[in-house]
Design an enzyme around this catalytic site. Structure first.
Site, mmCIF file in Angstrom:
data_model
loop_
_atom_site.group_PDB
_atom_site.id
_atom_site.type_symbol
_atom_site.label_atom_id
_atom_site.label_comp_id
_atom_site.label_asym_id
_atom_site.label_seq_id
_atom_site.Cartn_x
_atom_site.Cartn_y
_atom_site.Cartn_z
ATOM 1 N N ALA A 10 0.843 -1.205 0.000
ATOM 2 C CA ALA A 10 0.000 0.000 0.000
ATOM 3 C C ALA A 10 0.869 1.242 0.000
ATOM 4 O O ALA A 10 0.691 2.151 0.813
ATOM 5 C CB ALA A 10 -0.921 -0.017 1.220
ATOM 6 N N CYS A 276 12.888 5.853 -8.364
ATOM 7 C CA CYS A 276 13.007 5.069 -9.600
ATOM 8 C C CYS A 276 14.259 5.297 -10.426
ATOM 9 O O CYS A 276 14.904 4.329 -10.835
ATOM 10 C CB CYS A 276 11.796 5.338 -10.489
ATOM 11 S SG CYS A 276 10.333 4.490 -9.906
ATOM 12 N N LYS A 279 17.629 3.777 -9.197
ATOM 13 C CA LYS A 279 17.478 2.332 -9.010
ATOM 14 C C LYS A 279 17.347 1.627 -10.364
ATOM 15 O O LYS A 279 17.975 0.594 -10.607
ATOM 16 C CB LYS A 279 16.226 2.085 -8.158
ATOM 17 C CG LYS A 279 16.007 0.656 -7.786
ATOM 18 C CD LYS A 279 14.721 0.478 -6.999
ATOM 19 C CE LYS A 279 13.534 0.512 -7.936
ATOM 20 N NZ LYS A 279 12.259 0.358 -7.219
ATOM 21 N N PHE A 338 11.797 15.042 -2.924
ATOM 22 C CA PHE A 338 12.625 14.941 -4.133
ATOM 23 C C PHE A 338 12.060 15.727 -5.302
ATOM 24 O O PHE A 338 12.733 15.961 -6.300
ATOM 25 C CB PHE A 338 12.872 13.478 -4.512
ATOM 26 C CG PHE A 338 11.755 12.808 -5.279
ATOM 27 C CD1 PHE A 338 10.669 12.268 -4.622
ATOM 28 C CD2 PHE A 338 11.813 12.706 -6.663
ATOM 29 C CE1 PHE A 338 9.648 11.648 -5.336
ATOM 30 C CE2 PHE A 338 10.803 12.087 -7.385
ATOM 31 C CZ PHE A 338 9.708 11.565 -6.719
ATOM 32 N N ARG A 346 12.662 9.819 -0.976
ATOM 33 C CA ARG A 346 13.665 8.828 -1.355
ATOM 34 C C ARG A 346 14.650 9.388 -2.390
ATOM 35 O O ARG A 346 14.247 9.937 -3.397
ATOM 36 C CB ARG A 346 12.975 7.557 -1.895
ATOM 37 C CG ARG A 346 12.340 6.739 -0.772
ATOM 38 C CD ARG A 346 11.577 5.552 -1.296
ATOM 39 N NE ARG A 346 10.334 5.931 -1.930
ATOM 40 C CZ ARG A 346 9.465 5.052 -2.448
ATOM 41 N NH1 ARG A 346 9.737 3.770 -2.423
ATOM 42 N NH2 ARG A 346 8.342 5.464 -2.990
HETATM 43 C C1 UDX Z 1 9.622 8.749 -12.609
HETATM 44 C C2 UDX Z 1 9.006 8.629 -14.025
HETATM 45 O O1 UDX Z 1 8.774 9.952 -14.543
HETATM 46 C C3 UDX Z 1 7.722 7.830 -13.965
HETATM 47 O O2 UDX Z 1 7.191 7.660 -15.270
HETATM 48 C C4 UDX Z 1 8.026 6.473 -13.345
HETATM 49 O O3 UDX Z 1 6.868 5.697 -13.255
HETATM 50 C C5 UDX Z 1 8.648 6.638 -11.975
HETATM 51 O O4 UDX Z 1 9.821 7.449 -12.066
HETATM 52 P P1 UDX Z 1 9.118 10.229 -10.451
HETATM 53 O O5 UDX Z 1 10.423 9.688 -9.940
HETATM 54 O O6 UDX Z 1 7.924 10.164 -9.574
HETATM 55 O O7 UDX Z 1 8.707 9.488 -11.806
HETATM 56 O O8 UDX Z 1 9.332 11.784 -10.827
HETATM 57 P P2 UDX Z 1 9.891 12.567 -12.103
HETATM 58 O O9 UDX Z 1 8.922 13.641 -12.418
HETATM 59 O O10 UDX Z 1 10.294 11.686 -13.204
HETATM 60 O O11 UDX Z 1 11.192 13.297 -11.499
HETATM 61 C C6 UDX Z 1 12.340 12.584 -11.092
HETATM 62 C C7 UDX Z 1 13.415 13.547 -10.624
HETATM 63 O O12 UDX Z 1 13.962 14.290 -11.710
HETATM 64 C C8 UDX Z 1 12.929 14.587 -9.617
HETATM 65 O O13 UDX Z 1 13.880 14.742 -8.587
HETATM 66 C C9 UDX Z 1 12.792 15.835 -10.447
HETATM 67 O O14 UDX Z 1 12.911 16.999 -9.680
HETATM 68 C C10 UDX Z 1 13.966 15.674 -11.409
HETATM 69 N N1 UDX Z 1 13.787 16.433 -12.662
HETATM 70 C C11 UDX Z 1 12.772 16.127 -13.513
HETATM 71 C C12 UDX Z 1 14.682 17.449 -12.982
HETATM 72 O O15 UDX Z 1 15.616 17.736 -12.229
HETATM 73 N N2 UDX Z 1 14.525 18.122 -14.162
HETATM 74 C C13 UDX Z 1 13.516 17.845 -15.041
HETATM 75 O O16 UDX Z 1 13.445 18.497 -16.098
HETATM 76 C C14 UDX Z 1 12.607 16.822 -14.697
HETATM 77 P P1 ADP Z 2 6.521 1.968 -3.882
HETATM 78 O O1 ADP Z 2 7.017 3.360 -4.154
HETATM 79 O O2 ADP Z 2 7.121 0.955 -4.822
HETATM 80 O O3 ADP Z 2 5.037 1.873 -3.821
HETATM 81 P P2 ADP Z 2 6.637 1.812 -0.958
HETATM 82 O O4 ADP Z 2 7.830 1.543 -0.084
HETATM 83 O O5 ADP Z 2 5.952 3.140 -0.879
HETATM 84 O O6 ADP Z 2 7.130 1.518 -2.457
HETATM 85 O O7 ADP Z 2 5.523 0.698 -0.709
HETATM 86 C C1 ADP Z 2 5.737 -0.674 -0.647
HETATM 87 C C2 ADP Z 2 4.858 -1.270 0.457
HETATM 88 O O8 ADP Z 2 4.921 -2.711 0.359
HETATM 89 C C3 ADP Z 2 5.271 -0.927 1.890
HETATM 90 O O9 ADP Z 2 4.187 -0.294 2.537
HETATM 91 C C4 ADP Z 2 5.597 -2.296 2.542
HETATM 92 O O10 ADP Z 2 5.162 -2.380 3.892
HETATM 93 C C5 ADP Z 2 4.783 -3.257 1.665
HETATM 94 N N1 ADP Z 2 5.265 -4.651 1.674
HETATM 95 C C6 ADP Z 2 6.521 -5.103 1.469
HETATM 96 N N2 ADP Z 2 6.564 -6.469 1.523
HETATM 97 C C7 ADP Z 2 5.288 -6.891 1.751
HETATM 98 C C8 ADP Z 2 4.649 -8.197 1.902
HETATM 99 N N3 ADP Z 2 5.353 -9.322 1.801
HETATM 100 N N4 ADP Z 2 3.331 -8.226 2.143
HETATM 101 C C9 ADP Z 2 2.613 -7.080 2.249
HETATM 102 N N5 ADP Z 2 3.140 -5.842 2.106
HETATM 103 C C10 ADP Z 2 4.464 -5.727 1.864
#
Ligand code: UDX
Ligand code: ADP
Length: 462
Positions: A10, A276, A279, A338, A346
């Site tokens: 969740a 993302c 990673k 972020f 993160r």
């Molecule tokens: C990203 C992807 O966009 C999304 O499609 C995927 O599912 C998950 O990863 P997210 O990490 O939530 O999404 O945010 P995003 O808007 O992509 O920004 C990532 C980072 O890049 C942020 O720290 C943002 O501030 C930075 N960024 C983004 C810049 O510094 N400059 C830009 O022009 C755009």
């Molecule tokens: P994401 O950004 O990928 O959604 P989060 O860390 O916000 O990552 O959420 C992942 C969730 O999955 C956490 O709330 C964690 O407690 C839950 N989780 C991890 N392992 C299990 C499991 N085996 N069963 C149920 N929930 C889990």
């Protein structure tokens, strides 16, 4: 037709995604389960301001669907048993130990989920991987399910999420595309179709792409690698702009008008963060190395090298501008998340900038509209540069931007929250030590206005 969906996890992905599926498909019962009782309690909180995730528009969606066909619970086994389709949305952090340390995704949570599904399921199920995963994870899940299960049949689908935090609800309502990967067997194709039918409740058929599992998994990593690469590319140019007298905003505008390049993701910044980008690229690098593709691995790794450099040089610039010492000086941080419109921290650049400045004995005073003290200290302690006690000594966290700035030598803007633009900057200036500096890591504020007040104002890339 699918009538009962369960989602394990969740978090930032599972919560909003399931809330939107429930809203758009009132005929489907959606149960989101998590091991973390506090998180589930927060999702069930009457007060929608206390949901565990801040995401514009999420509260309205939850309000509409919760209790109708959207449920949050810690009863994982029961939800698995009842569902015909199970989404896995658990976290897959980068490994911090063993083979692939610092690079490969840690799949232990995914594996635990697969084993739990295998143990509990008494009827055929479709299992959908939603977490960001390295290529071929579907195969690993399939192996576990097929060899430890109760003899029931599992179809594994890959359905990567493309939502960006801060715009998750918009992205889910109107996705550029939905991607579904599955087996090319008749059973696989049937499972794919069942998931297509769920999304087709609100997404145009042309925007729902179906592929084989590997293409789907690799497309997710590729999309994020390309996006992150754009940010690192413009950040690389920002340093050159600073040396040559060019302005990176002007350069970004000029190149973005080339329709082959396009205007998005060209904003120079203190560096990208989020759960993302780093990673996924590390994953890509790890996979390439596993296949002996060293040039491919090095090519993508450079996107991360550039990002680390960008964060480091921001901190270095603060130190050198403040006469080569920040020891005992108060530096005010505006923003810790972020990016704007999320409470997620993160991999936020702010963490690394703060860490570097604390190593130089600066006092860091922090205000973020959606991030609190506990999270900020957790983030700093996670780096293990120094003890928690010591971090506590160097960090002050305030719930008011004006208190943060008072008696500081400099302000560092780390997140592009809109509200920062409308602050009373004269009042902030008056309360600071002089000369008063602003280091704008997001190129957010109005240079002319701040310089008129008397600030020494520095941006990224000009
Ligand atoms: C990203 C992807 O966009 C999304 O499609 C995927 O599912 C998950 O990863 P997210 O990490 O939530 O999404 O945010 P995003 O808007 O992509 O920004 C990532 C980072 O890049 C942020 O720290 C943002 O501030 C930075 N960024 C983004 C810049 O510094 N400059 C830009 O022009 C755009
Ligand atoms: P994401 O950004 O990928 O959604 P989060 O860390 O916000 O990552 O959420 C992942 C969730 O999955 C956490 O709330 C964690 O407690 C839950 N989780 C991890 N392992 C299990 C499991 N085996 N069963 C149920 N929930 C889990």
């Amino acid at each position: 037709m699918i009538k009962n969906i369960c989602c394990i996890g969740a978090g930032y992905v599972g919560g909003p995604t399931m809330a939107v599926i429930a809203k758009k498909c009132p005929h489907i019962k959606v149960t989101v389960v998590d091991l973390n009782q506090d998180r589930i309690d927060a999702w069930n909180n009457e007060d929608l301001k206390k949901l565990p995730i801040y995401e514009p528009g999420l509260d309205e969606v939850v309000q509409e669907a919760r209790g109708r066909n959207l449920f949050f619970s810690t009863e994982v086994d029961k939800a698995i048993e009842e569902a015909e389709m199970i989404f896995i949305s658990v976290n897959t952090p980068t490994k911090t130990y063993g083979v692939g340390k610092g690079m490969a995704a840690d799949l232990k949570y995914i594996e635990l989920c697969a084993r739990q599904i295998a143990r509990v399921a008494k009827e055929d199920k479709i299992v959908v991987e939603k977490s960001t995963l390295p290529v071929r994870t579907a195969q690993a899940i399939k192996n576990i399910l097929d060899h430890t299960g109760n003899g029931v049949n599992f179809q594994i689908l890959s359905n990567p999420e493309f939502l960006a935090e801060g715009t998750a609800i918009e992205d889910l309502f109107e996705p550029d595309r939905v991607l579904i990967g599955g087996d090319t067997t008749p059973e696989g194709e049937k499972a794919i179709q069942q998931l297509v039918d769920v999304y087709a409740n609100w997404v145009a058929k042309d925007n729902i792409l179906t592929t084989n599992v590997w293409s789907s998994e690799l497309s997710k990593l590729t999309a994020n690698a390309f996006l992150a690469q754009r940010v690192s590319s413009i950040n690389a140019m920002s340093e050159l702009c600073e040396k040559t007298g060019a302005d990176v905003n002007e350069v970004a505008k000029a190149i973005g008008m080339d329709s082959r390049i396009g205007p998005k993701f060209l904003k120079a910044s203190v560096g990208f963060g989020g759960s993302c980008f780093q990673k996924d690229i590390l994953n890509l690098v790890y996979i390439a190395k596993t296949y002996g593709l060293n040039e491919v691995a090095d090519y993508w790794e450079q996107v991360i090298v550039m990002n680390d450099h960008q964060k480091r040089r921001f901190a270095k610039n603060i130190i050198s501008t403040l006469y080569n010492t920040v020891s005992g000086k108060k530096i005010a941080f505006l923003g810790w998340a972020f990016k704007k419109d999320t409470n997620d921290t993160r991999e936020s650049a702010a963490i690394y900038v703060a860490d570097d400045l604390i190593s130089e004995q600066a006092i860091i005073s922090i205000f973020d509209p959606k991030v609190g003290k506990e999270q900020i200290l957790l983030d700093l302690n996670y780096l293990e540069t120094r003890s928690g006690e010591e971090n506590n000594k160097y960090v002050q966290i305030e719930s008011d931007p004006y208190k943060v700035a008072k008696d500081s030598h400099a302000i560092a803007v780390l997140t592009e929250w809109d509200e920062f633009k409308s602050y009373d900057w004269q009042k902030i200036y008056d309360s600071m030590l002089k000369p008063a500096f602003v280091f704008d890591g997001r190129n957010l504020l109005d240079k002319k206005e701040l310089e008129k007040i008397g600030f020494i104002y520095q941006t990224i890339g000009s």
